[in-house]
Design a protein around this motif. Structure first.
Motif, mmCIF file in Angstrom:
data_model
loop_
_atom_site.group_PDB
_atom_site.id
_atom_site.type_symbol
_atom_site.label_atom_id
_atom_site.label_comp_id
_atom_site.label_asym_id
_atom_site.label_seq_id
_atom_site.Cartn_x
_atom_site.Cartn_y
_atom_site.Cartn_z
ATOM 1 N N GLN A 72 -16.225 -32.209 1.919
ATOM 2 C CA GLN A 72 -15.162 -31.858 2.848
ATOM 3 C C GLN A 72 -13.905 -31.591 2.022
ATOM 4 N N ARG A 73 -13.293 -30.426 2.211
ATOM 5 C CA ARG A 73 -12.090 -30.085 1.462
ATOM 6 C C ARG A 73 -10.903 -30.839 2.049
ATOM 7 N N ASP B 84 1.672 -26.902 -9.352
ATOM 8 C CA ASP B 84 0.343 -26.735 -9.930
ATOM 9 C C ASP B 84 -0.667 -27.210 -8.895
ATOM 10 N N THR B 85 -1.810 -26.526 -8.857
ATOM 11 C CA THR B 85 -2.886 -26.938 -7.967
ATOM 12 C C THR B 85 -4.086 -27.318 -8.814
ATOM 13 N N TYR B 86 -4.665 -28.459 -8.488
ATOM 14 C CA TYR B 86 -5.832 -28.966 -9.191
ATOM 15 C C TYR B 86 -6.945 -29.194 -8.179
ATOM 16 N N ARG B 87 -8.187 -29.131 -8.657
ATOM 17 C CA ARG B 87 -9.337 -29.355 -7.787
ATOM 18 C C ARG B 87 -10.288 -30.345 -8.447
ATOM 19 N N LYS B 88 -10.839 -31.229 -7.622
ATOM 20 C CA LYS B 88 -11.780 -32.220 -8.150
ATOM 21 C C LYS B 88 -12.630 -32.746 -7.011
ATOM 22 N N THR B 89 -13.925 -32.893 -7.267
ATOM 23 C CA THR B 89 -14.820 -33.518 -6.309
ATOM 24 C C THR B 89 -14.969 -34.983 -6.696
ATOM 25 N N ILE B 90 -14.808 -35.869 -5.705
ATOM 26 C CA ILE B 90 -14.902 -37.301 -5.956
ATOM 27 C C ILE B 90 -15.792 -37.961 -4.911
ATOM 28 N N MET B 91 -16.228 -39.160 -5.221
ATOM 29 C CA MET B 91 -16.987 -39.979 -4.278
ATOM 30 C C MET B 91 -16.129 -41.191 -3.914
#
Length: 186
Positions: free
Chosen positions: A3-4, A39-46
């Motif tokens: 989910q974004r 700045d925009t950053y992206r990361k998938t986390i649990m």
């Protein structure tokens, strides 16, 4: 399924927004950093056995970029409001941003977490601490005392915000202000 979630990191210039963001994403403290415009950053986390795709917007704190705040407020699913525990002025700016978010979103329960950064430079008796605690209790807003340098409560604050966002998206009324609820201080 990821989910974004759009997280906006906001606050005055020089409070450590970028240092916090980089510490969370890369696990390191950046000694020298050029002030960001954004700045925009992206990361998938649990978190809690649940996956989330984070889109983190590290905003500019400089006064000349304040007009962009309105755009960021519209875009954010949740907000990390950062101030320096050694600067009362930065806390006052975080309060202004908090009030603007509530007004723009037309919801006093919108997902927001306050972060008092730079605890490594202060002592616990700072007068700002009482003001912050009182404000956070009044708005039922979680508050984390953080240090980007020491990686203190950085991940915990991001994770708590994501949990609040999930709860809010499932039921926007679930976060209604409860009387006499204590502010969470980590």
């Amino acid at each position: 399924m990821n989910q974004r979630i759009r997280i906006v990191v906001a606050g005055s210039g020089g409070v450590g927004k970028s240092a916090i963001t980089i510490q969370f994403l890369q696990g390191k403290f950046v000694e020298e950093y050029d002030p960001s415009i954004e700045d925009t950053y992206r990361k998938t986390i649990m978190i809690d056995d649940r996956s989330a795709f984070l889109e983190i917007l590290d905003t500019a704190g400089q006064e000349e970029f304040r007009k962009r705040e309105e755009i960021h407020t519209k875009e954010g699913d949740g907000f990390l409001l950062v101030f320096s525990v050694i600067s009362e002025g930065s806390f006052k700016q975080a309060q202004k941003i908090h009030q603007n978010i509530i007004k723009e979103k037309e919801n006093p329960n919108y997902p927001i977490v306050m972060m008092g950064n730079k605890t490594d430079l202060s002592n616990e008796n700072d007068s700002i601490s009482k003001t912050v605690k009182k404000y956070c209790q009044e708005y039922n807003t979680p508050y984390f005392q953080t240090s980007a340098l020491e990686n203190l409560n950085i991940t915990e604050a991001f994770h708590e915000l994501v949990r609040i966002i999930w709860k809010f998206k499932e039921n926007p009324n679930s976060l209604k202000k409860k009387k006499k609820k204590k502010c969470v201080i980590q």
